[in-house]
Design a protein around this motif. Sequence first.
Motif, PDB file in Angstrom:
ATOM      1  N   LYS A   1      -6.330   3.532  -6.683  1.00  0.00           N
ATOM      2  CA  LYS A   1      -5.463   3.654  -7.850  1.00  0.00           C
ATOM      3  C   LYS A   1      -5.744   4.969  -8.582  1.00  0.00           C
ATOM      4  O   LYS A   1      -6.899   5.332  -8.805  1.00  0.00           O
ATOM      5  N   SER A   2      -4.689   5.641  -8.987  1.00  0.00           N
ATOM      6  CA  SER A   2      -4.848   6.904  -9.705  1.00  0.00           C
ATOM      7  C   SER A   2      -4.953   6.698 -11.205  1.00  0.00           C
ATOM      8  O   SER A   2      -5.348   7.614 -11.934  1.00  0.00           O
ATOM      9  N   MET A   3      -4.610   5.492 -11.682  1.00  0.00           N
ATOM     10  CA  MET A   3      -4.644   5.197 -13.113  1.00  0.00           C
ATOM     11  C   MET A   3      -4.552   3.685 -13.306  1.00  0.00           C
ATOM     12  O   MET A   3      -4.129   2.968 -12.389  1.00  0.00           O
ATOM     13  N   PRO A   4      -4.930   3.179 -14.485  1.00  0.00           N
ATOM     14  CA  PRO A   4      -4.698   1.751 -14.758  1.00  0.00           C
ATOM     15  C   PRO A   4      -3.198   1.477 -14.818  1.00  0.00           C
ATOM     16  O   PRO A   4      -2.416   2.318 -15.252  1.00  0.00           O
ATOM     17  N   THR A   5      -2.806   0.296 -14.367  1.00  0.00           N
ATOM     18  CA  THR A   5      -1.395  -0.083 -14.365  1.00  0.00           C
ATOM     19  C   THR A   5      -1.238  -1.517 -14.863  1.00  0.00           C
ATOM     20  O   THR A   5      -2.146  -2.335 -14.713  1.00  0.00           O
ATOM     21  N   PRO A   6      -0.078  -1.842 -15.454  1.00  0.00           N
ATOM     22  CA  PRO A   6       0.140  -3.215 -15.928  1.00  0.00           C
ATOM     23  C   PRO A   6       0.028  -4.247 -14.816  1.00  0.00           C
ATOM     24  O   PRO A   6      -0.484  -5.343 -15.018  1.00  0.00           O
ATOM     25  N   LYS A   7       0.547  -3.904 -13.628  1.00  0.00           N
ATOM     26  CA  LYS A   7       0.409  -4.760 -12.457  1.00  0.00           C
ATOM     27  C   LYS A   7      -0.658  -4.153 -11.561  1.00  0.00           C
ATOM     28  O   LYS A   7      -0.599  -2.969 -11.227  1.00  0.00           O
ATOM     29  N   LEU A   8      -1.624  -4.975 -11.161  1.00  0.00           N
ATOM     30  CA  LEU A   8      -2.804  -4.443 -10.485  1.00  0.00           C
ATOM     31  C   LEU A   8      -2.482  -3.711  -9.193  1.00  0.00           C
ATOM     32  O   LEU A   8      -3.035  -2.652  -8.917  1.00  0.00           O
ATOM     33  N   PHE A   9      -1.555  -4.259  -8.396  1.00  0.00           N
ATOM     34  CA  PHE A   9      -1.338  -3.709  -7.063  1.00  0.00           C
ATOM     35  C   PHE A   9      -0.220  -2.672  -7.040  1.00  0.00           C
ATOM     36  O   PHE A   9       0.617  -2.651  -6.130  1.00  0.00           O
ATOM     37  N   GLN A  10      -0.180  -1.794  -8.029  1.00  0.00           N
ATOM     38  CA  GLN A  10       0.723  -0.654  -8.007  1.00  0.00           C
ATOM     39  C   GLN A  10      -0.070   0.583  -8.358  1.00  0.00           C
ATOM     40  O   GLN A  10      -1.118   0.512  -8.985  1.00  0.00           O
ATOM     41  N   ARG A  11       0.412   1.748  -7.979  1.00  0.00           N
ATOM     42  CA  ARG A  11      -0.412   2.960  -8.072  1.00  0.00           C
ATOM     43  C   ARG A  11      -0.163   3.795  -9.309  1.00  0.00           C
ATOM     44  O   ARG A  11      -1.012   4.600  -9.706  1.00  0.00           O
ATOM     45  N   VAL A  12       1.010   3.671  -9.932  1.00  0.00           N
ATOM     46  CA  VAL A  12       1.333   4.464 -11.123  1.00  0.00           C
ATOM     47  C   VAL A  12       1.988   3.559 -12.167  1.00  0.00           C
ATOM     48  O   VAL A  12       2.792   2.684 -11.818  1.00  0.00           O
ATOM     49  N   ASP A  13       1.629   3.770 -13.418  1.00  0.00           N
ATOM     50  CA  ASP A  13       2.256   3.033 -14.523  1.00  0.00           C
ATOM     51  C   ASP A  13       3.646   3.622 -14.760  1.00  0.00           C
ATOM     52  O   ASP A  13       3.794   4.703 -15.330  1.00  0.00           O
TER      53      ASP A  13
ATOM     54  N   ALA B   1       5.637   1.712  -7.962  1.00  0.00           N
ATOM     55  CA  ALA B   1       5.167   0.327  -8.016  1.00  0.00           C
ATOM     56  C   ALA B   1       4.682  -0.172  -6.666  1.00  0.00           C
ATOM     57  O   ALA B   1       4.123  -1.267  -6.581  1.00  0.00           O
ATOM     58  N   PHE B   2       4.876   0.600  -5.611  1.00  0.00           N
ATOM     59  CA  PHE B   2       4.410   0.204  -4.287  1.00  0.00           C
ATOM     60  C   PHE B   2       2.878   0.239  -4.239  1.00  0.00           C
ATOM     61  O   PHE B   2       2.229   0.939  -5.015  1.00  0.00           O
ATOM     62  N   SER B   3       2.320  -0.479  -3.265  1.00  0.00           N
ATOM     63  CA  SER B   3       0.856  -0.533  -3.116  1.00  0.00           C
ATOM     64  C   SER B   3       0.344   0.513  -2.132  1.00  0.00           C
ATOM     65  O   SER B   3      -0.787   0.409  -1.649  1.00  0.00           O
ATOM     66  N   THR B   4       1.125   1.534  -1.866  1.00  0.00           N
ATOM     67  CA  THR B   4       0.769   2.587  -0.911  1.00  0.00           C
ATOM     68  C   THR B   4      -0.621   3.157  -1.196  1.00  0.00           C
ATOM     69  O   THR B   4      -0.902   3.610  -2.308  1.00  0.00           O
ATOM     70  N   GLY B   5      -1.488   3.138  -0.209  1.00  0.00           N
ATOM     71  CA  GLY B   5      -2.815   3.726  -0.344  1.00  0.00           C
ATOM     72  C   GLY B   5      -3.840   2.836  -1.001  1.00  0.00           C
ATOM     73  O   GLY B   5      -5.028   3.178  -1.027  1.00  0.00           O
ATOM     74  N   LEU B   6      -3.425   1.693  -1.540  1.00  0.00           N
ATOM     75  CA  LEU B   6      -4.379   0.787  -2.180  1.00  0.00           C
ATOM     76  C   LEU B   6      -5.081  -0.071  -1.141  1.00  0.00           C
ATOM     77  O   LEU B   6      -4.537  -0.351  -0.066  1.00  0.00           O
ATOM     78  N   ALA B   7      -6.292  -0.487  -1.466  1.00  0.00           N
ATOM     79  CA  ALA B   7      -7.063  -1.342  -0.572  1.00  0.00           C
ATOM     80  C   ALA B   7      -7.969  -2.237  -1.400  1.00  0.00           C
ATOM     81  O   ALA B   7      -8.295  -1.914  -2.554  1.00  0.00           O
ATOM     82  N   VAL B   8      -8.362  -3.351  -0.820  1.00  0.00           N
ATOM     83  CA  VAL B   8      -9.295  -4.286  -1.450  1.00  0.00           C
ATOM     84  C   VAL B   8     -10.593  -4.256  -0.664  1.00  0.00           C
ATOM     85  O   VAL B   8     -10.588  -4.330   0.572  1.00  0.00           O
TER      86      VAL B   8
END
Length: 364
Positions: A44-56, A71-78
């Motif tokens: 994640k590049s920043m905090p977002t209202p929805k956890l699994f998105q990359r930009v607010d 809002a896509f989860s591109t590049g995110l991982a758990v």
Amino acid sequence: MKNLSLVFRSLALPVLLLTLNAAGAQEKQPLRYVDAATLTVIGKSMPTPKLFQRVDTARYELWQPVKNYSAFSTGLAVVFRTDSRTIRARWKTGGYGLGHNMTAIARKGLDLYIERDGQWAYAGFGWPKGDNHDSALVEYMDEGEKTCLVYLPLWDEVLSLELGIDGDSRIEAVPNPFRHRIVVLGSSITHGASAGRPGMTWTARLARRMGLDFLNLGYSGQCKLQPEFARMLAEMDADAFVFDAFSNPSAGEIEERLDAFVATVRKAHPSTPLIFIQTEVRETVNFNLRARKFESDKRAAAEAGVRRLMKDDRNIYFIDSRGMIGTDHLGTVDGSHPSDQGFMYMTRHLEPQLRKIFRKYGIR
């Protein structure tokens, strides 16, 4: 002797049945599910209202489809640690359709890697079905703790994600295994078209190979050096910025926008390295003369513009892309977007050059 053999057989049969029943019980024990939000979400590049998105998306004046892509989860991982022999997942996606040049697994599926001997080894995938998914990622593993990395879908929004483990096993969050923050702004090539799985993009591959945290801000067809992207980057924390910024704009757009774009980012990040990757030499130009001229013009404009800026800014870099997706005509799916083999060529081309630049800034 014959009677004795029958006795042994009669004794062995119950033992065998007990063994099989015990193995079956172990394999079929009920799973328990945990919310992935309780684990470590990286990329994640920043905090977002929805956890699994990359930009607010509420913070910036974004246009469609950039707003959707953000809002896509591109590049995110758990990331997590577990001693479970089974890893399963239930997840919901946002209803975006499938594309013509990507797999369903890349667009809506999951991609699991497990750390083994200091390396990330592929372990399994989550098979998407519609938008309410339930899939085993891996089963029948050895006992013992494992550090796991699950990449999220490249081309859809993740509304929820639960991970299933054996009922008597443990699972816990672990720190981000990747160091520093390398923010990558780019085109569909960065976004992940046409990787076979979410973990096969060039940013994800380099993260696993280099141990660095590459944050994927790929925007398919939309990355044209717009001022809003520059303002977004200006507000982000980064140890380095990498740009796949010349694949989408025309030569005229590059000449018109590059200086202002760099000035906005540079004002907020006075000495952070800005690394521009030349757009690939597309296979679409092999016989199409019109496409060849368009691509040649924008490549010339990109190199001239960046090299001019480099004369006054020693923290700007230009990476030539000749040979970046190979020369064997196997590097793309559709003449433009890398296949998994193309992404392999791309990471091999970029890794030594990025390492050399990063070392100057203590990024290693």
